[in-house]
Motif scaffolding. Sequence first.
Motif, PDB file in Angstrom:
ATOM      1  N   VAL A 150     -15.648   4.034 -23.315  1.00 41.88           N
ATOM      2  CA  VAL A 150     -16.925   3.291 -23.611  1.00 41.88           C
ATOM      3  C   VAL A 150     -18.071   4.159 -22.369  1.00 41.88           C
ATOM      4  CG1 VAL A 150     -16.958   1.779 -21.335  1.00 41.88           C
ATOM      5  CG2 VAL A 150     -15.493   1.903 -23.181  1.00 41.88           C
ATOM      6  N   LEU A 151     -17.749   5.359 -22.548  1.00 39.13           N
ATOM      7  CA  LEU A 151     -18.874   5.931 -21.572  1.00 39.13           C
ATOM      8  C   LEU A 151     -19.398   7.333 -23.214  1.00 39.13           C
ATOM      9  CD1 LEU A 151     -17.056   8.154 -19.099  1.00 39.13           C
ATOM     10  CD2 LEU A 151     -18.908   6.033 -18.852  1.00 39.13           C
ATOM     11  N   LEU A 155     -19.822   4.930 -25.770  1.00 42.71           N
ATOM     12  CA  LEU A 155     -20.891   4.036 -26.498  1.00 42.71           C
ATOM     13  C   LEU A 155     -22.441   3.682 -25.473  1.00 42.71           C
ATOM     14  CD1 LEU A 155     -21.051   2.678 -28.996  1.00 42.71           C
ATOM     15  CD2 LEU A 155     -19.727   0.878 -27.590  1.00 42.71           C
ATOM     16  N   PHE A 156     -21.494   4.484 -23.981  1.00 41.34           N
ATOM     17  CA  PHE A 156     -22.609   3.959 -23.305  1.00 41.34           C
ATOM     18  C   PHE A 156     -23.957   4.569 -23.118  1.00 41.34           C
ATOM     19  CE2 PHE A 156     -24.499   4.574 -18.610  1.00 41.34           C
ATOM     20  CZ  PHE A 156     -23.877   3.521 -17.895  1.00 41.34           C
ATOM     21  N   MET A 214     -26.395   4.031 -26.695  1.00 42.51           N
ATOM     22  CA  MET A 214     -26.740   3.037 -26.337  1.00 42.51           C
ATOM     23  C   MET A 214     -28.591   3.252 -25.223  1.00 42.51           C
ATOM     24  SD  MET A 214     -23.980   0.233 -25.333  1.00 42.51           S
ATOM     25  CE  MET A 214     -23.402  -0.792 -26.123  1.00 42.51           C
ATOM     26  N   PHE A 215     -28.171   4.727 -24.606  1.00 37.38           N
ATOM     27  CA  PHE A 215     -28.745   5.036 -23.655  1.00 37.38           C
ATOM     28  C   PHE A 215     -30.437   5.216 -24.945  1.00 37.38           C
ATOM     29  CE2 PHE A 215     -27.808   4.469 -19.155  1.00 37.38           C
ATOM     30  CZ  PHE A 215     -28.075   3.065 -18.792  1.00 37.38           C
ATOM     31  N   THR A 247     -31.929   3.490 -29.790  1.00 36.73           N
ATOM     32  CA  THR A 247     -31.657   2.000 -29.872  1.00 36.73           C
ATOM     33  C   THR A 247     -32.128   1.794 -31.158  1.00 36.73           C
ATOM     34  OG1 THR A 247     -34.263   1.814 -28.899  1.00 36.73           O
ATOM     35  CG2 THR A 247     -31.808   0.848 -27.380  1.00 36.73           C
ATOM     36  N   PHE A 257     -33.734   4.809  -5.786  1.00 36.83           N
ATOM     37  CA  PHE A 257     -33.786   4.321  -6.836  1.00 36.83           C
ATOM     38  C   PHE A 257     -35.275   4.781  -7.498  1.00 36.83           C
ATOM     39  CE2 PHE A 257     -30.883   2.075  -5.722  1.00 36.83           C
ATOM     40  CZ  PHE A 257     -29.129   2.389  -6.976  1.00 36.83           C
TER      41      PHE A 257
END
Lengths: 353, 172
Positions: B66-67, B69-70, B73-74, B77, B172
């Motif tokens: 999952v990480l 893929l995470f 994706m960043f 694209t 942020f």
Amino acid sequence: MDSVVLIYKGIYILAIFGISLLIATYSTYFERKIAAFIQDRVGPNRAGPMGLLQPLADAGKLFFKEEFIPAKANKVLFILGPGIAMLVAAMTSAVIPFGDTLILGETSFDLIAIDVNIGILYIFGVVSLGVYGLMIGGWASNNKFSLLGAIRAASQNISYELAMGLSLIAVLMLSGSLSLKVIAEQQTGFNWNIWYQPLGFLIFLICAFAETNRTPFDLPESEAELIGGYHTEYSSMKLGMYLFAEYINIFVVSAVMATLYFGAYNFPFMENLRNAFDDPVLGNNVVTIIGVGVMFAKIFAFIFFFMWVRWTLPRFRYDQLMKLGWNILIPLAILNILLTGGGILLYEYFTKG
Amino acid sequence: MTESLFFFFASLTLLCAIMVVISKNPVYSVIFLILTFFTISAHYILLNAQFLAAVNIIVYAGAIMVLFLFVLMFINTGKNVEGTIKRNVLAKIAGTVAGGLLFTVVVAALKDVTLGHPDPAMYNSQVGMVENLGKVLFTKYMLPFQLVAVLFLVSMVGAVMIGKRETGEQNF
């Protein structure tokens, strides 16, 4: 003999699959009715008596809507996403014991689809795969809002899986078994795990909300800031699959909570009822059938609780969500493990000398 | 039955593993890697090691991939980066020679291997069950088990140290 068991298991698995689909379908209806009740409205009331045919009407509408795939989307993965979400959601209920044994003639039938000795790990593994449906669908849409929703879903699921696993360990320390059947059998009568694990249950409940992406943890699909999150680009039954998978997940996670903490099919005074019958087979069967009813009553109570929370509480902010998961729930879960271990040691010290 | 299942899963594993390498799109590679973990878990189940199978899925397919893929994706694209890299002929020849040599070494090393045959009378088929695994881990292999735990703790502290915000850094 063997073929009888095989046929029975096949029928049972199909029945459980059908029941989870049926409950998921009618969860949509009851969600809208409960929302209407809380907000002092009427809710769906046109299709059929009291709107009872509304889920069928919704399904028909979703099936006949236009199948739309964005031009720049990755077509294979775009179609695969909802499929994975649905598949994973429907796989989980296989290891949940919905009842004790039914004795017909000389054969006794276990009311559990597959009794593996790693039942709870199976559920945990399948649930951890659920995020792929969201991630792949969100990424394949080739849309920034979908991608943001997918990434929120992934980080949220990973964060809360840790606390969920840690809160489960305390239950496993009490039961000494990974099999859900054994865990259910140990909670006879009113000897439910919730009396020993109140903190663990609270942590598990919060994580269950986060894992099923329900309010107040529905940030992956928060419509105010992300349009629709990972399913922004989805239409027709592909969207329906995503929504449907969410309701199946709620059903499964309610069943898991009922099994782990609320005694599964056990109810108070069940032994007295069993002994009240002269024929032990008849007594066993009556108790089992009432037990199945009790199990489903517990599951429905949890599903209602999920809906109640959704229409009562507002959504978290994203940094609050992460802070709750990592800074509060995980330390609490570790503390719970320590307390449980200490409690077991003290109990053994005083009872066994 | 078990043998045909083994060959089915083995060929499936190899097929998925090859697809991981030859897929042009890194997201496809990750998905095939997840499938590879599933087929490896199927092998564990054939060996009666259900705990290992479940943990393999939870840890690798459920968390680490999952990480992966995470991150993918960043950084990417959907663009095809493979075609943009130009490789010269010399690099291709060198790669072929090196790969062929490695293959020869592996074949030569595996040629003389004698497979251990466990005694069927002495072999305990329940050895992969979670109870037996736990007993062995907490008695015979207690020290390595604890050391691995300390190693994980150290890496976790390191990750927290790197990820922690410096004082004065913006939120942020």
